[in-house]
Design a protein around this motif. Structure first.
Motif, PDB file in Angstrom:
ATOM      1  N   ARG A 873      39.124  35.056  32.960  1.00 32.71           N
ATOM      2  CA  ARG A 873      40.545  35.345  32.914  1.00 32.71           C
ATOM      3  C   ARG A 873      40.790  36.804  33.253  1.00 32.71           C
ATOM      4  NH1 ARG A 873      44.790  33.620  34.413  1.00 32.71           N
ATOM      5  NH2 ARG A 873      44.448  31.647  33.312  1.00 32.71           N
ATOM      6  N   HIS A 874      39.991  37.716  32.668  1.00 30.73           N
ATOM      7  CA  HIS A 874      40.140  39.140  32.959  1.00 30.73           C
ATOM      8  C   HIS A 874      39.837  39.422  34.427  1.00 30.73           C
ATOM      9  CE1 HIS A 874      39.644  39.029  28.590  1.00 30.73           C
ATOM     10  NE2 HIS A 874      40.224  40.232  28.540  1.00 30.73           N
ATOM     11  N   LEU A 875      38.790  38.780  34.955  1.00 32.32           N
ATOM     12  CA  LEU A 875      38.420  39.007  36.353  1.00 32.32           C
ATOM     13  C   LEU A 875      39.500  38.452  37.284  1.00 32.32           C
ATOM     14  CD1 LEU A 875      36.356  40.007  38.372  1.00 32.32           C
ATOM     15  CD2 LEU A 875      35.122  37.846  38.149  1.00 32.32           C
ATOM     16  N   SER A 876      40.074  37.322  36.938  1.00 30.51           N
ATOM     17  CA  SER A 876      41.130  36.737  37.762  1.00 30.51           C
ATOM     18  C   SER A 876      42.352  37.657  37.831  1.00 30.51           C
ATOM     19  CB  SER A 876      41.521  35.372  37.197  1.00 30.51           C
ATOM     20  OG  SER A 876      42.563  34.795  37.938  1.00 30.51           O
ATOM     21  N   ASP A 877      42.728  38.207  36.672  1.00 34.30           N
ATOM     22  CA  ASP A 877      43.880  39.121  36.651  1.00 34.30           C
ATOM     23  C   ASP A 877      43.584  40.362  37.474  1.00 34.30           C
ATOM     24  OD1 ASP A 877      45.128  37.326  35.007  1.00 34.30           O
ATOM     25  OD2 ASP A 877      44.640  38.407  33.145  1.00 34.30           O
ATOM     26  N   ALA A 878      42.343  40.894  37.379  1.00 38.33           N
ATOM     27  CA  ALA A 878      41.985  42.107  38.118  1.00 38.33           C
ATOM     28  C   ALA A 878      42.025  41.866  39.621  1.00 38.33           C
ATOM     29  CB  ALA A 878      40.602  42.580  37.688  1.00 38.33           C
ATOM     30  N   LEU A 879      41.602  40.685  40.062  1.00 44.01           N
ATOM     31  CA  LEU A 879      41.595  40.380  41.494  1.00 44.01           C
ATOM     32  C   LEU A 879      43.013  40.344  42.060  1.00 44.01           C
ATOM     33  CD1 LEU A 879      38.847  37.585  41.717  1.00 44.01           C
ATOM     34  CD2 LEU A 879      38.667  39.971  42.430  1.00 44.01           C
ATOM     35  N   VAL A 880      43.973  39.913  41.259  1.00 45.70           N
ATOM     36  CA  VAL A 880      45.359  39.869  41.731  1.00 45.70           C
ATOM     37  C   VAL A 880      45.945  41.275  41.822  1.00 45.70           C
ATOM     38  CG1 VAL A 880      47.683  39.058  41.170  1.00 45.70           C
ATOM     39  CG2 VAL A 880      45.709  37.540  40.829  1.00 45.70           C
ATOM     40  N   LEU A 881      45.576  42.126  40.855  1.00 51.03           N
ATOM     41  CA  LEU A 881      46.130  43.484  40.815  1.00 51.03           C
ATOM     42  C   LEU A 881      45.458  44.431  41.799  1.00 51.03           C
ATOM     43  CD1 LEU A 881      46.445  43.859  36.931  1.00 51.03           C
ATOM     44  CD2 LEU A 881      48.315  43.494  38.576  1.00 51.03           C
ATOM     45  N   ASN A 882      44.158  44.200  42.105  1.00 47.94           N
ATOM     46  CA  ASN A 882      43.400  45.137  42.932  1.00 47.94           C
ATOM     47  C   ASN A 882      43.821  45.036  44.393  1.00 47.94           C
ATOM     48  OD1 ASN A 882      40.945  46.056  44.598  1.00 47.94           O
ATOM     49  ND2 ASN A 882      40.434  46.722  42.525  1.00 47.94           N
ATOM     50  N   ARG A 883      43.983  46.208  45.034  1.00 45.63           N
ATOM     51  CA  ARG A 883      44.434  46.252  46.420  1.00 45.63           C
ATOM     52  C   ARG A 883      43.304  46.616  47.391  1.00 45.63           C
ATOM     53  NH1 ARG A 883      47.653  43.771  44.538  1.00 45.63           N
ATOM     54  NH2 ARG A 883      49.925  44.018  44.403  1.00 45.63           N
ATOM     55  N   ARG A 884      42.139  46.972  46.876  1.00 43.91           N
ATOM     56  CA  ARG A 884      41.077  47.460  47.775  1.00 43.91           C
ATOM     57  C   ARG A 884      39.808  46.598  47.746  1.00 43.91           C
ATOM     58  NH1 ARG A 884      43.406  52.179  45.641  1.00 43.91           N
ATOM     59  NH2 ARG A 884      44.198  53.601  47.254  1.00 43.91           N
ATOM     60  N   LEU A 885      39.548  45.875  46.711  1.00 48.36           N
ATOM     61  CA  LEU A 885      38.303  45.116  46.592  1.00 48.36           C
ATOM     62  C   LEU A 885      38.274  44.006  47.647  1.00 48.36           C
ATOM     63  CD1 LEU A 885      35.765  45.099  44.743  1.00 48.36           C
ATOM     64  CD2 LEU A 885      36.807  43.166  43.541  1.00 48.36           C
ATOM     65  N   ARG A 886      37.231  44.046  48.497  1.00 48.29           N
ATOM     66  CA  ARG A 886      37.099  43.067  49.580  1.00 48.29           C
ATOM     67  C   ARG A 886      35.917  42.114  49.384  1.00 48.29           C
ATOM     68  NH1 ARG A 886      41.344  44.946  49.915  1.00 48.29           N
ATOM     69  NH2 ARG A 886      42.369  45.933  51.699  1.00 48.29           N
ATOM     70  N   SER A 887      34.912  42.535  48.600  1.00 47.23           N
ATOM     71  CA  SER A 887      33.694  41.723  48.459  1.00 47.23           C
ATOM     72  C   SER A 887      33.274  41.681  46.996  1.00 47.23           C
ATOM     73  CB  SER A 887      32.565  42.312  49.318  1.00 47.23           C
ATOM     74  OG  SER A 887      31.365  41.612  49.134  1.00 47.23           O
ATOM     75  N   LEU A 888      32.966  40.467  46.519  1.00 46.33           N
ATOM     76  CA  LEU A 888      32.547  40.291  45.135  1.00 46.33           C
ATOM     77  C   LEU A 888      31.410  39.266  45.093  1.00 46.33           C
ATOM     78  CD1 LEU A 888      32.943  40.693  42.061  1.00 46.33           C
ATOM     79  CD2 LEU A 888      34.636  38.819  42.158  1.00 46.33           C
TER      80      LEU A 888
END
Length: 943
Positions: A873-888
């Motif tokens: 849940r925390h990771l899902s929220d972070a992915l929506v908010l993050n504007r630069r992360l391209r690879s995980l």
């Protein structure tokens, strides 16, 4: 009653004695059909060379018959020559561990090595009462090459066909299968090859079946399972049969040893001077020496050498090839005779070529008719022993002679029926098609085809045979070289290159080889033996446009020519005589001369499983040559032995062109001192230096640190796998601070660091103006070390962009410091935390930074970090908010279906910028919204 039983027993003994006498007479000539021309040489197989191991026994050929001896002074003594071959009985002796004798023995070896002669010798010795008489009452020899594979027959009929005359006591013979041995020769020539379902196997010795089906019943033990088998096969047939035979006794037939070959040369030539001249010519050519392991080929080559010596030729004039000697042999057969008519010669050559392409060694009247030949027209070839009678058909004296005539057919000038001629592509494309274990059937034919380009060969064929070679042969072979150079399949190309180099060597034509090699821009070669070294050195010194060379050298190259010979097992080539050492050194020099003669060569990769002084000195001399323009060099050592690196490293000093050096060998601190001298040289232009697992310690760090401050070009340094420890790292970090150091990438993976070394690394990160990539993987940094590094990451002057902390003992505590650093750091874009026990709490802490708009991270790797669905849940929220992360990369974490669903919600959100998701299934199904793939691990490209 007793009288009738005794009479019946007497009849059985009479049958047995009659069969043995007939078999002894039949096999009194060890070769099939007529003996070879000249004095028949008796090649035997001796007990001293029957060496057993858990996997394979080996049999060595020796020369001579009972009581044969060399005259005094006529060359080296023979190995012990047995009076009888009784030791061959060991093939069927009970195993020491299981006390069971093998039911199947496989004689395996390349074509022409003498397997059939050995099998016939066994038959002869059994018939004479010298061998296996107590083990087998009857031994039957089935030569499948003489049989019609299409006709139905029973095993009883096969046995009857090998009986002197009627009546045949078949029932009595087959009633005791445990006392029977069937010798089966020629399985490769059986068409179709025995292969079929279990339900169709023959189980009745009286049932008539096609030959392949009948043999399959014997091999798979549905028919007379108590009987023993001796199979005579080539490697190709063994590869097909192995799945059926369980655990047979595998015997490798090795042919003539070096000592026996030398002894035979002295016997053949008779006088010491001629024998020595021939042996010197052979010593300079391991390719010929290898062919001479086959007894009859040894005789053929000796005959060719003798013809040249008798003509007054100096054998030292230049390298002899197999093609030259076979041309001498064939032309010598018709010297003083009327040459065969051109049409007959062409038809015979076409028959040889068709048989080679069909993988057959024999032919019959039907084959003759299809090629327009009458049996009477074979007389010139039978009289000269080019052909031999075999049963109701014919065969060439030796397979190599068949391959020679096959090559001659493709090379002959077309005067009649041009559409019938096999082109060069027929043989060469067939060689590529059969590029596995059966390649030997075609490779020598192709070698001969190239060898016929030699003008001397053309001259020798023209006079006695009236044979003219096609003028377009040279053009066609160059065209094939161009096709081969553009082959896109690496494995096929590597195998084809191996045969192609041997073919080029056969030409001994420098202009042709140079023109052929001009097509190649990159080469990948494997040296397996001294023969490969000889051939490859010849071809490489004719390269002019080569840009990349990959060379893998196996241990056998540094071993004696004949490693299975007990006399040569004492040690490597370093213990050989001075002539052998000089010869080997000259070949290494020729091999590496490509570095100075080829101005376009820019990249070289070398790997060794062993090495010696002459190899490394030749490499060093050519690297130091002023005309060497090499830019990238990788040297890899696969054997765990010290590396004699002195000359090699000294050659790097002042090398102006070399920019990339990758060493994976036991360099040691002493070697590193010499390398640092090269780094300090004002003309050193190294940009990339990789010294992975080079046995370096902290003792070399002062020299390396000094070199780093002097060198103005080095930007990438990899010291992974060396035990530099904290003390060594401290010294190196001192060199990273001055502005003179331009290092951008530093790899210290697995260097024995702890959290104590992190303070020096942290200081260097703050003071260095150029260091952008740092790898500290596989060091025991733990959370305390990460805390120190995070302090440096928070500083605005820290230029670091990529940080790898794989398997560093980090937990959730360390993640708290990393999260704080990520919030303030503006340069770090890639962070690898794989294989650390971060857990869900650690991931939640990282998500605090990931969800912040100021986080600059573009790639995060948390492979095997003990994550579960609780952090998703925390990771899902972070992915929506993050504007630069391209690879995980989330591979090997137990996120389960619940966690996957949460992540998919973020992936479907329009604000999620993630482009690549690393996923390895671990206790959950792949996301339904993502494409499936069988590859593990893998990345999905999302956008």
């Amino acid at each position: 009653m007793q009288g009738r039983v005794g009479a019946r027993s007497g009849e059985k003994d009479d049958d047995w004695q009659r069969y043995r006498a007939w078999t002894a007479e039949k096999f009194s000539s060890l070769r099939v059909g007529d003996s070879w021309p000249g004095e028949q040489e008796n090649f035997l197989y001796g007990p001293a060379t029957l060496l057993f191991s858990r996997t394979c026994a080996k049999i060595r050929v020796v020369i001579g018959g009972e009581g044969s001896e060399l005259p005094p002074g006529e060359g080296p003594p023979f190995n012990e020559i047995p009076g009888q071959a009784g030791q061959l009985a060991a093939l069927f002796q009970p195993d020491d561990r299981t006390d069971q004798r093998p039911s199947t023995v496989v004689l395996q070896g390349p074509m022409g090595i003498g397997k059939t002669v050995l099998a016939r010798k066994l038959m002869l010795d059994w018939a004479r009462g010298h061998l296996l008489g107590d083990t087998f009452r009857y031994v039957f020899y089935f030569n499948l090459g003489d049989m019609d594979g299409k006709a139905d027959r029973s095993l009883a009929e096969l046995v009857a066909g090998e009986w002197p005359s009627p009546p045949v006591p078949v029932s009595e013979i087959l009633a005791r299968p445990q006392s029977l041995l069937f010798v089966v020769d020629g399985l490769e020539e059986l068409r179709p090859f025995p292969d079929g379902p279990e339900a169709e196997l023959c189980r009745d010795w009286a049932e008539r079946r096609p030959l392949a089906s009948l043999l399959q019943g014997l091999l798979r033990r549905s028919l007379l399972p108590e009987a023993c088998l001796l199979l005579v096969v080539r490697p190709s047939a063994w590869a097909c049969l192995a799945r059926w035979l369980g655990c047979p006794q595998l015997v490798q037939v090795l042919g003539l040893s070096k000592a026996d070959r030398e002894g035979y040369f002295h016997r053949f030539f008779g006088d010491r001077a001629s024998a020595r001249a021939a042996l010197v010519a052979m010593r300079d050519n391991e390719a010929l020496a290898t062919l001479c392991r086959a007894p009859l080929v040894c005789w053929l080559i000796c005959t060719g050498l003798k013809l040249r010596l008798d003509a007054g030729e100096d054998l030292r004039r230049g390298p002899l090839t197999a093609t030259c000697l076979y041309v001498s042999y064939v032309s010598g057969l018709f010297r003083g005779r009327a040459p065969p008519p051109e049409a007959q010669l062409r038809a015979l050559c076409r028959l040889a070529a068709d048989s080679v392409l069909a993988h057959r060694t024999g032919f019959d009247g039907g084959d003759l008719a299809r090629h327009g030949l009458a049996e009477a027209e074979l007389e010139p070839f039978l009289a000269t022993h080019v052909l031999l009678r075999r049963g109701r058909g014919y065969t060439f004296l030796h397979l190599t002679l068949q391959e020679f005539f096959a090559a001659l057919y493709s090379a002959m000038e077309v005067s009649q029926s041009p559409a019938a001629v096999h082109t060069v592509q027929d043989l060469t494309s067939e060689l590529e098609r059969y590029s596995g274990v059966d390649t030997i059937f075609l490779s020598l034919a192709v070698h001969f085809l190239f060898g016929l380009l030699n003008p001397e060969c053309a001259r020798l064929l023209e006079a006695p045979l009236g044979c003219h070679l096609a003028p377009q042969l040279r053009r066609d072979l160059l065209l094939w070289a161009a096709v081969l150079s553009s082959s896109a399949t690496p494995s096929l190309r590597a195998l084809s290159l191996h045969h192609f180099f041997f073919s080029l060597y056969e030409t001994q034509d420098s202009a042709f080889v140079t023109e052929a090699m001009d097509h190649f821009r990159d080469l990948q070669l494997v040296l397996w033996s001294q023969v490969d070294l000889l051939v490859s050195s010849f071809c490489l010194r004719h390269c002019r446009r080569l840009e990349k060379l990959v060379l893998h050298t196996q241990r056998e190259v540094f071993q004696p020519e004949d490693p299975d010979d007990p006399e040569q097992q004492a040690g490597p080539l370093a213990e050989a005589g001075p002539l052998a050492l000089d010869l080997t050194a000259s070949r290494w020099k020729a091999l590496y001369s490509v570095l100075s003669t080829n101005a376009s060569l820019r990249e070289m990769e070398l790997s060794f499983s062993s090495m010696n002084d002459s190899c490394m000195k030749s490499l060093s001399d050519q690297l130091a040559h002023p005309d060497c323009h090499l830019q990238n060099l990788r040297v890899r050592q696969t054997a765990f032995v010290p590396f004699a690196c002195g000359d090699f490293l000294l050659a790097l000093i002042g090398h102006r062109h070399l920019t990339c050096l990758d060493l994976d060998l036991l360099l040691g601190d002493d070697g590193m001192k010499l390398l640092c001298e090269a780094l300090r040289h004002p003309q050193c232009n190294f940009q990339y230096l990789r010294l992975k697992s080079c046995a370096l310690t902290e003792a070399c760090c002062p020299d390396l640190a000094l070199a780093l401050t002097c060198n103005q070009s080095l930007s990438h340094l990899n010291l992974g796998g060396n035990q530099l420890l904290d003390s060594g790292v401290q010294v190196l970090c001192g060199a990273l601070n001055p502005p003179e150091c331009h290092l951008q990438k530093l790899v210290l993976a697995g260097c024995g660091m702890t959290d104590s070394g992190c303070q020096d690394i942290s200081t260097a990160l703050i003071s260095s103006q150029s260091l952008t990539h740092l790898c500290l993987a596989h060091n025991h940094l733990c959370d305390d070390g990460v805390k120190i590094l995070s302090t440096a990451l928070k500083r605005p002057e820290c230029p670091l962009q990529r940080l790898t902390l794989w398997s560093c003992g980090i937990t959730a505590t360390g993640c708290q410091d990393l999260s704080a650093a990520l919030l303030s750091n503006k340069t770090l874009t890639h962070l690898d935390l794989g294989e650390n026990e971060l857990g869900d709490e650690g991931m939640k802490l990282l998500c605090v930074a990931l969800g912040h708009p100021q986080c600059s991270l573009q790639a995060l790797d948390v492979l095997v970090c003990f994550l579960t669905e609780a952090c998703c849940r925390h990771l899902s929220d972070a992915l929506v908010l993050n504007r630069r992360l391209r690879s995980l990369n989330l591979g090997h974490n137990a996120l389960k279906d619940e966690g996957v669903k949460l992540l998919c919600e973020a992936l479907r959100h329009p604000d999620c910028q993630l482009q690549r998701l690393g996923w390895v299934r671990h206790a959950q199904r792949a996301p339904a919204t993502l494409p499936t793939s069988p590859r593990r691990p893998f990345f999905w490209k999302l956008r």
